[in-house]
Structures are given as structure tokens and as C-alpha cells.
Motif scaffolding. Structure first.
Motif, PDB file in Angstrom:
ATOM      1  N   ALA A  81       0.833  -1.199   0.000  1.00 30.17           N
ATOM      2  CA  ALA A  81       0.000   0.000   0.000  1.00 30.17           C
ATOM      3  C   ALA A  81       0.872   1.255   0.000  1.00 30.17           C
ATOM      4  O   ALA A  81       0.574   2.234  -0.696  1.00 30.17           O
ATOM      5  N   LYS A  82       1.942   1.229   0.763  1.00 28.41           N
ATOM      6  CA  LYS A  82       2.863   2.367   0.827  1.00 28.41           C
ATOM      7  C   LYS A  82       3.497   2.605  -0.538  1.00 28.41           C
ATOM      8  O   LYS A  82       3.592   3.745  -1.010  1.00 28.41           O
ATOM      9  N   MET A  83       3.918   1.532  -1.182  1.00 23.33           N
ATOM     10  CA  MET A  83       4.550   1.668  -2.485  1.00 23.33           C
ATOM     11  C   MET A  83       3.547   2.138  -3.538  1.00 23.33           C
ATOM     12  O   MET A  83       3.885   2.925  -4.430  1.00 23.33           O
ATOM     13  N   ALA A  84       2.310   1.682  -3.428  1.00 24.11           N
ATOM     14  CA  ALA A  84       1.271   2.125  -4.362  1.00 24.11           C
ATOM     15  C   ALA A  84       1.067   3.628  -4.248  1.00 24.11           C
ATOM     16  O   ALA A  84       0.908   4.327  -5.252  1.00 24.11           O
ATOM     17  N   ALA A  85       1.066   4.140  -3.017  1.00 20.30           N
ATOM     18  CA  ALA A  85       0.904   5.572  -2.790  1.00 20.30           C
ATOM     19  C   ALA A  85       2.088   6.345  -3.383  1.00 20.30           C
ATOM     20  O   ALA A  85       1.913   7.416  -3.979  1.00 20.30           O
ATOM     21  N   LEU A 137      -5.931  -0.470   3.060  1.00 22.38           N
ATOM     22  CA  LEU A 137      -4.722   0.310   3.299  1.00 22.38           C
ATOM     23  C   LEU A 137      -4.373   1.197   2.096  1.00 22.38           C
ATOM     24  O   LEU A 137      -3.823   2.288   2.269  1.00 22.38           O
ATOM     25  N   ILE A 138      -4.684   0.726   0.902  1.00 25.90           N
ATOM     26  CA  ILE A 138      -4.475   1.564  -0.283  1.00 25.90           C
ATOM     27  C   ILE A 138      -5.340   2.814  -0.179  1.00 25.90           C
ATOM     28  O   ILE A 138      -4.906   3.921  -0.510  1.00 25.90           O
ATOM     29  N   HIS A 139      -6.563   2.640   0.314  1.00 26.91           N
ATOM     30  CA  HIS A 139      -7.437   3.802   0.529  1.00 26.91           C
ATOM     31  C   HIS A 139      -6.839   4.717   1.608  1.00 26.91           C
ATOM     32  O   HIS A 139      -6.881   5.943   1.488  1.00 26.91           O
ATOM     33  N   ARG A 140      -6.291   4.113   2.658  1.00 27.29           N
ATOM     34  CA  ARG A 140      -5.662   4.916   3.728  1.00 27.29           C
ATOM     35  C   ARG A 140      -4.503   5.738   3.205  1.00 27.29           C
ATOM     36  O   ARG A 140      -4.339   6.903   3.559  1.00 27.29           O
ATOM     37  N   GLN A 141      -3.682   5.144   2.360  1.00 23.09           N
ATOM     38  CA  GLN A 141      -2.453   5.804   1.913  1.00 23.09           C
ATOM     39  C   GLN A 141      -2.684   6.771   0.754  1.00 23.09           C
ATOM     40  O   GLN A 141      -1.930   7.728   0.599  1.00 23.09           O
ATOM     41  N   GLY A 143      -6.059   7.909  -0.310  1.00 23.80           N
ATOM     42  CA  GLY A 143      -7.296   8.670  -0.245  1.00 23.80           C
ATOM     43  C   GLY A 143      -8.291   8.255  -1.307  1.00 23.80           C
ATOM     44  O   GLY A 143      -9.370   8.843  -1.422  1.00 23.80           O
ATOM     45  N   MET A 144      -7.934   7.240  -2.088  1.00 27.74           N
ATOM     46  CA  MET A 144      -8.825   6.735  -3.137  1.00 27.74           C
ATOM     47  C   MET A 144      -9.000   5.233  -2.967  1.00 27.74           C
ATOM     48  O   MET A 144      -8.066   4.534  -2.558  1.00 27.74           O
ATOM     49  N   THR A 145     -10.187   4.737  -3.299  1.00 28.34           N
ATOM     50  CA  THR A 145     -10.393   3.295  -3.249  1.00 28.34           C
ATOM     51  C   THR A 145      -9.648   2.647  -4.411  1.00 28.34           C
ATOM     52  O   THR A 145      -9.333   3.303  -5.414  1.00 28.34           O
ATOM     53  N   THR A 146      -9.372   1.372  -4.277  1.00 29.46           N
ATOM     54  CA  THR A 146      -8.693   0.652  -5.356  1.00 29.46           C
ATOM     55  C   THR A 146      -9.529   0.687  -6.624  1.00 29.46           C
ATOM     56  O   THR A 146      -8.999   0.817  -7.736  1.00 29.46           O
ATOM     57  N   LYS A 205       2.550   9.011   6.016  1.00 30.53           N
ATOM     58  CA  LYS A 205       1.377   9.714   6.492  1.00 30.53           C
ATOM     59  C   LYS A 205       0.126   9.276   5.740  1.00 30.53           C
ATOM     60  O   LYS A 205       0.138   9.100   4.523  1.00 30.53           O
ATOM     61  N   SER A 206      -0.959   9.095   6.478  1.00 32.41           N
ATOM     62  CA  SER A 206      -2.221   8.716   5.864  1.00 32.41           C
ATOM     63  C   SER A 206      -2.793   9.878   5.068  1.00 32.41           C
ATOM     64  O   SER A 206      -2.661  11.042   5.459  1.00 32.41           O
ATOM     65  N   ALA A 207      -3.437   9.559   3.948  1.00 34.20           N
ATOM     66  CA  ALA A 207      -4.102  10.590   3.155  1.00 34.20           C
ATOM     67  C   ALA A 207      -5.441  10.970   3.768  1.00 34.20           C
ATOM     68  O   ALA A 207      -6.039  11.976   3.382  1.00 34.20           O
ATOM     69  N   LEU A 208      -5.911  10.189   4.741  1.00 32.26           N
ATOM     70  CA  LEU A 208      -7.194  10.433   5.393  1.00 32.26           C
ATOM     71  C   LEU A 208      -6.984  11.222   6.679  1.00 32.26           C
ATOM     72  O   LEU A 208      -5.918  11.184   7.278  1.00 32.26           O
ATOM     73  N   LYS A 209      -8.012  11.921   7.101  1.00 29.55           N
ATOM     74  CA  LYS A 209      -7.955  12.725   8.310  1.00 29.55           C
ATOM     75  C   LYS A 209      -8.752  12.055   9.424  1.00 29.55           C
ATOM     76  O   LYS A 209      -9.944  11.805   9.278  1.00 29.55           O
TER      77      LYS A 209
END
Length: 228
Positions: A81-85, A137-141, A143-146, A205-209
Motif C-alpha cells: 500500500a505504501k509503495m502504491a501511494a 490500506l491503499i485507501h488509507r495511503q 485517499g482513493m479506493t482501489t 502519512k495517511s491521506a485520510l484525516k
């Protein structure tokens, strides 16, 4: 002469210590802040924010085992997920520099092939639950769904097809990371924070608040069970 040298060597440390003690009276170094010509000494030290993590409590041995399993799966898929972000961020920055639609489309395809070639074999080895955690986690990193990522990088039909295929394995590519309403997601966040702090995972850092302390207040003493 020889005796004079010996005496000099014997007393040299005393002279040196005396000299040092006279010179070193105040070695404190200050960083000064200049405000309209005035300088003020700054005696505080900037430290990075550190989360204080509460000790986890489990209602049963079964809940504890579920948490340990969840931790193992989360640690496994978080790097993807981190690498995807990171790849998405690089893609967006590069696309901002490309003005021609043809160049943007060509570069997007290059990134697609790169990501598929880099991850496809590893992602195929994931279990259903690991795949679903990765989606969240991809959504977390990012801010968009897969689903939305696939839709943006490819097209709506391909995204629909991917989601339909995933649903056959009980995985939704539209699944969001929602620690406020899903206790499992809160525990995933707890796992991440603990492993960021220990150095087991590289923080991103998460893209979500959301407020982790607020989440902890909500879930720490709740009786709500962990989702399977």
C-alpha cells in the motif's frame, strides 16, 4: 634539567585543568530568533510528535489471537500500500509536466506495466483477508479506493470487471478504510502506529484525516467484537 622536565610533566595536567576551568564558564549555545531587530534566545528543543499508545485489552483469548493474526497480515501488506501511494504520487507529479494527451496516456501505460510487473506475482499469493486489508490500506495511503484508482488509470469497464472478479473471492475493491465505524480498521491503525514507533515499519502519512486519540477513546473499552 631532567628533574625540571619531570616536574613540568607532573604539574602540566594541573595547569591544563586550571586553564580549562577558567575558560569554560558557560558553554550553553542558544539559537536566536530575530524579531524586528531584536534577538531572543531560544531555549526549547523541537521534537517530533510521538503518539502515546495505551495498553491493549482483550475480552477473551480468542480476541487476542485475532489481533495477532490481524497484525501479521497488516505487516505483510502495508509495504504494498505504501509503495502504491508512492507510485501514484510520482505518476501525478509526472503527468502535471506533460501537456499532450498522447504523452500522458503513454506514460500512464508505462507505470501500469511497471506496477503490474512488480506486484502481480506477489499479490497473487495473498489470501482473501490479506487482499481485503490491502484494499483498505491503499485507501488509507492514497485517499482513493482501489476501484477508483483502477477506473482513473484504465477505464470504468475494467474497474467494474476487476471489482466483479474480486467479489467472487469476497473482496470489494470499493472498500474504504474507516476506523471510526469499523473496529478492525481501528486495530489496523493501532498496529501501524505501534510498528511505526518500534521501527518495524517505515511510516507514511495517511491521506485520510482522523484523530487516533479520539478513535482510542471510542474503541478501547468498547465491547464491540473484532470483525472476522
Amino acid at each position: 634539567m631532567k628533574n625540571l622536565i619531570i616536574i613540568t610533566l607532573l604539574f602540566l595536567p594541573i595547569f591544563a585543568v586550571g586553564q580549562i576551568s577558567d575558560e569554560i564558564q558557560d558553554t550553553t549555545e542558544y539559537e536566536y530568533i530575530f524579531i524586528k531587530g531584536d534577538s531572543l534566545p531560544r531555549t526549547t528543543i523541537d521534537l517530533e510528535e510521538v503518539l502515546l499508545l495505551n495498553k491493549l485489552k482483550f475480552n477473551s483469548r480468542k480476541d487476542r489471537i485475532r489481533y495477532l493474526i490481524l497484525r501479521k497480515k497488516t505487516l505483510k501488506v502495508y509495504p504494498y500500500a505504501k509503495m502504491a501511494a508512492e507510485r501514484l504520487d510520482s505518476l501525478n507529479k509526472r503527468l502535471e509536466l506533460l501537456t499532450k494527451r498522447r504523452d500522458r496516456k503513454r506514460y500512464t501505460k508505462i507505470i501500469q506495466r511497471y506496477i503490474e510487473g512488480e506486484f502481480s506475482d506477489e499479490l497473487k499469493k495473498l489470501t482473501r483477508t490479506e487482499g481485503q486489508i490491502l484494499v483498505k490500506l491503499i485507501h488509507r495511503q492514497t485517499g482513493m479506493t482501489t476501484f477508483d484508482l483502477v477506473k482513473e488509470l484504465r477505464n470504468g469497464w475494467r474497474a467494474f470487471w476487476y471489482n466483479t472478479t474480486a467479489s467472487m473471492f469476497n473482496i470489494s475493491l470499493k472498500k474504504e478504510f474507516d476506523p471510526y465505524n469499523d473496529k478492525e480498521d481501528y486495530l489496523i491503525e493501532d498496529i501501524l502506529q505501534r510498528n511505526f514507533r518500534s521501527g518495524a515499519l517505515e511510516p507514511q502519512k495517511s491521506a485520510l484525516k482522523y484523530d487516533f486519540y479520539e478513535l482510542t477513546d471510542k474503541w478501547l473499552y468498547t465491547e464491540a467484537p473484532i470483525n472476522k
